[in-house]
Design a protein around this motif. Structure first.
Motif, PDB file in Angstrom:
ATOM      1  N   HIS A 144       1.312   4.567  -2.706  1.00 25.29           N
ATOM      2  CA  HIS A 144       0.809   5.866  -2.241  1.00 25.29           C
ATOM      3  C   HIS A 144       1.898   6.847  -1.845  1.00 25.29           C
ATOM      4  O   HIS A 144       1.716   8.056  -2.013  1.00 25.29           O
ATOM      5  CB  HIS A 144      -0.119   5.634  -1.044  1.00 25.29           C
ATOM      6  CG  HIS A 144      -0.574   6.920  -0.391  1.00 25.29           C
ATOM      7  ND1 HIS A 144      -1.542   7.732  -0.938  1.00 25.29           N
ATOM      8  CD2 HIS A 144      -0.174   7.540   0.761  1.00 25.29           C
ATOM      9  CE1 HIS A 144      -1.733   8.776  -0.160  1.00 25.29           C
ATOM     10  NE2 HIS A 144      -0.917   8.697   0.866  1.00 25.29           N
ATOM     11  N   ASP A 145       3.019   6.394  -1.345  1.00 23.61           N
ATOM     12  CA  ASP A 145       3.996   7.264  -0.702  1.00 23.61           C
ATOM     13  C   ASP A 145       4.513   8.354  -1.637  1.00 23.61           C
ATOM     14  O   ASP A 145       4.940   8.085  -2.770  1.00 23.61           O
ATOM     15  CB  ASP A 145       5.178   6.437  -0.190  1.00 23.61           C
ATOM     16  CG  ASP A 145       6.162   7.289   0.589  1.00 23.61           C
ATOM     17  OD1 ASP A 145       5.775   7.825   1.633  1.00 23.61           O
ATOM     18  OD2 ASP A 145       7.307   7.409   0.135  1.00 23.61           O
ATOM     19  N   THR A 147       0.359   4.895   3.994  1.00 17.12           N
ATOM     20  CA  THR A 147      -0.380   3.988   3.110  1.00 17.12           C
ATOM     21  C   THR A 147      -1.507   4.666   2.361  1.00 17.12           C
ATOM     22  O   THR A 147      -1.959   4.163   1.325  1.00 17.12           O
ATOM     23  CB  THR A 147      -0.972   2.820   3.915  1.00 17.12           C
ATOM     24  OG1 THR A 147      -1.892   3.342   4.888  1.00 17.12           O
ATOM     25  CG2 THR A 147       0.120   2.047   4.631  1.00 17.12           C
ATOM     26  N   GLY A 148      -2.011   5.792   2.887  1.00 18.79           N
ATOM     27  CA  GLY A 148      -3.158   6.443   2.270  1.00 18.79           C
ATOM     28  C   GLY A 148      -4.473   5.781   2.606  1.00 18.79           C
ATOM     29  O   GLY A 148      -5.516   6.170   2.079  1.00 18.79           O
ATOM     30  N   LYS A 149      -4.441   4.772   3.477  1.00 20.47           N
ATOM     31  CA  LYS A 149      -5.649   4.056   3.862  1.00 20.47           C
ATOM     32  C   LYS A 149      -5.670   3.886   5.382  1.00 20.47           C
ATOM     33  O   LYS A 149      -4.635   3.821   6.023  1.00 20.47           O
ATOM     34  CB  LYS A 149      -5.708   2.673   3.193  1.00 20.47           C
ATOM     35  CG  LYS A 149      -5.784   2.729   1.674  1.00 20.47           C
ATOM     36  CD  LYS A 149      -5.824   1.325   1.090  1.00 20.47           C
ATOM     37  CE  LYS A 149      -5.869   1.368  -0.434  1.00 20.47           C
ATOM     38  NZ  LYS A 149      -5.892   0.001  -1.026  1.00 20.47           N
ATOM     39  N   MET A 194       0.826  -1.203   0.000  1.00 18.25           N
ATOM     40  CA  MET A 194       0.000   0.000   0.000  1.00 18.25           C
ATOM     41  C   MET A 194       0.864   1.258   0.000  1.00 18.25           C
ATOM     42  O   MET A 194       0.557   2.245  -0.676  1.00 18.25           O
ATOM     43  CB  MET A 194      -0.931  -0.001   1.211  1.00 18.25           C
ATOM     44  CG  MET A 194      -2.068  -1.001   1.110  1.00 18.25           C
ATOM     45  SD  MET A 194      -3.293  -0.807   2.440  1.00 18.25           S
ATOM     46  CE  MET A 194      -2.389  -1.486   3.829  1.00 18.25           C
TER      47      MET A 194
END
Length: 473
Positions: A56-57, A228-230, A52
């Motif tokens: 996203h990073d 992770t953006g989540k 993830m």
């Protein structure tokens, strides 16, 4: 159409619930119900979080974009070594004298080819661009290693924060019980007001510690979310009874590998190569430049100008070799060369410093792994002894040989020992990943290897944590 959604709990509960879930599925299918989703709240592993984060990073995305831009630098530098072709066209009206009936219109056009035969700075800049691209390759690899370390660090911060919350809650519960006992004793004259106030102060402090621990856990989760953006709320853990891989580590071997393969060292070496080529670029101010130029030109006049050479010979083809040599530039070239040499010297010192830092980092991480393994064994022994002491304290309390405070203190110590063991296990894994990064071999495969030692979180407060092989030692 009606939707039926089942969660994990509906299929893993008691047998009666299993039958209810199965009958619900059957009745739903009989009635034409469509089963659209099956929700399973599985815990995320270290490699899941890594995947993830890679998608996203922002830091890794920036490094990738920079690398793609650097790939074009070689093409840009090579362009000056290849043929340069240009086309020109013009139109003009002119009068031969003031009595002329009308103007003479002239149309001309040419195609010019220029080819550098030798230009010292162009070749040096081309070499520079190739070194720059190589440095960019090491930079992107370094960013890929960095995100693995950052993922592991953020992941283990969450797990450790969870252990801190467990410990804080255990202390709060123990102090609350002690406060209640002090109040009850004071009511019958067996304790003073000072005892009650002391017990309450300890409880209030433990309550504030628990709130801080919960806040730290929230912050750790937020840091993981940024990576992770989540939103991730459940992670796999390192079971306290897991046996970590214990390869033999030769510190001298790792020092040499760090000097040869550390990505920061490799980047510094390529930067030194770039600086060395800059010396050659600036020296070009004292070199010959040789080029070939060929041109085809066509000129047409209407009406024809009898006095014009181009009217008689409208097509013209020419070729020439041009050589030039700068003679004096006010001392600027000498100063630029001296500046470039000083920058190269600084870059060479940077290489030496990078190698020394890489060696130091390798030594530190080898020792962290070795001492970490020893600390894991010590903490496992501490967990075993604290478990035994708690069991003895509980038995003593039942027969009146121990008071409740001793039992509560033993239980708190049990949580503290387990927290310390969990931290030491996590630190060994993190140190091993950092060691792999120090020698430039860290990749996703290294990270995935440690997924095998992770397991779904369970309430392991009473689970055995000492494997048989450790009990025999």
């Amino acid at each position: 159409m009606k939707k039926t959604v089942l969660n994990k709990a509906s299929l893993t509960g008691k047998s009666g619930f299993k039958k209810s879930a199965l009958s619900l599925i059957v009745s739903g299918l009989m009635a034409g119900t469509t089963l659209t989703s099956f929700q399973v709240n599985a815990a995320y592993s270290l490699f899941d979080i890594y995947q993830m984060a890679v998608a996203h990073d922002a830091t890794l995305a920036q490094a990738q974009a920079t690398y793609q831009a650097s790939q074009q630098s070689v093409k840009i530098a090579r362009a000056s070594l290849l043929p340069q072709v240009s086309a020109n066209a013009s139109y003009s009206d002119s009068y031969l004298n003031e009595n002329a009936v009308g103007p003479i219109s002239t149309t001309s056009g040419d195609i010019t080819l220029k080819q550098s035969l030798y230009k010292h700075d162009s070749w040096a800049k081309y070499s520079q661009a190739k070194y720059t691209l190589k440095k960019a390759e090491y930079t992107i690899k370094s960013a890929q290693q960095d995100i693995i370390v950052r993922v592991a660090d953020a992941y283990f911060k969450v797990l450790l924060a969870q252990e801190d919350v467990k410990l804080a809650k255990a202390k709060e519960k123990a102090n609350k019980t002690q406060w209640d006992r002090a109040k009850a004793s004071a009511e019958v004259g067996l304790a003073s007001k000072t005892d009650v106030l002391q017990a309450k102060s300890s409880y209030d402090l433990s309550k504030s510690d628990r709130i801080s621990a919960e806040n730290n856990l929230d912050v750790a989760y937020e840091e993981l979310t940024k990576l992770t953006g989540k939103t991730v709320k459940e992670l796999k853990v390192i079971a306290l009874n897991v046996k970590l891989p214990q390869p033999k580590l030769n510190i001298a071997t790792y020092e040499q590998e760090a000097q040869d393969s550390n990505l920061t060292v490799l980047q510094a070496e390529e930067q030194a190569n770039v600086a060395n080529e800059e010396v050659q670029v600036q020296k070009s101010g004292n070199w010959f430049n040789v080029s070939l130029q060929a041109q085809y030109a066509h000129t047409k006049s209407s009406p024809s100008n009898p006095y014009s050479y181009s009217s008689k010979y409208p097509d013209n083809l020419s070729a020439s070799i041009v050589a030039s040599l700068p003679l004096y530039s006010g001392g600027g070239t000498t100063a630029l060369v001296a500046q470039a040499r000083s920058n190269y010297e600084a870059a060479e010192i940077g290489v030496r410093d990078a190698k020394e830092s890489a060696k130091l980092n390798a030594r530190v991480q080898v020792r962290n792994v070795e001492r970490g393994v020893e600390l894991v064994a010590a903490n496992r022994a501490a967990v075993q002894s604290n478990d035994a002491f708690l069991e003895a304290a509980e038995e003593g309390y039942k027969v009146g040989l121990k008071d409740l405070l001793e039992v509560l203190t033993a239980r708190t110590n049990k949580f503290q020992a387990r927290r310390n063991l969990a931290q030491s296990l996590q630190n060994v894994v993190l140190s091993r990943l950092k060691l792999d990064a120090a020698v430039g071999t860290l990749n996703a495969d290294n990270l995935q290897k440690y997924d095998s030692i992770l397991s779904d979180p369970v309430d392991d407060a009473n689970a055995p944590v000492v494997p048989d092989e450790y009990k025999k030692q």
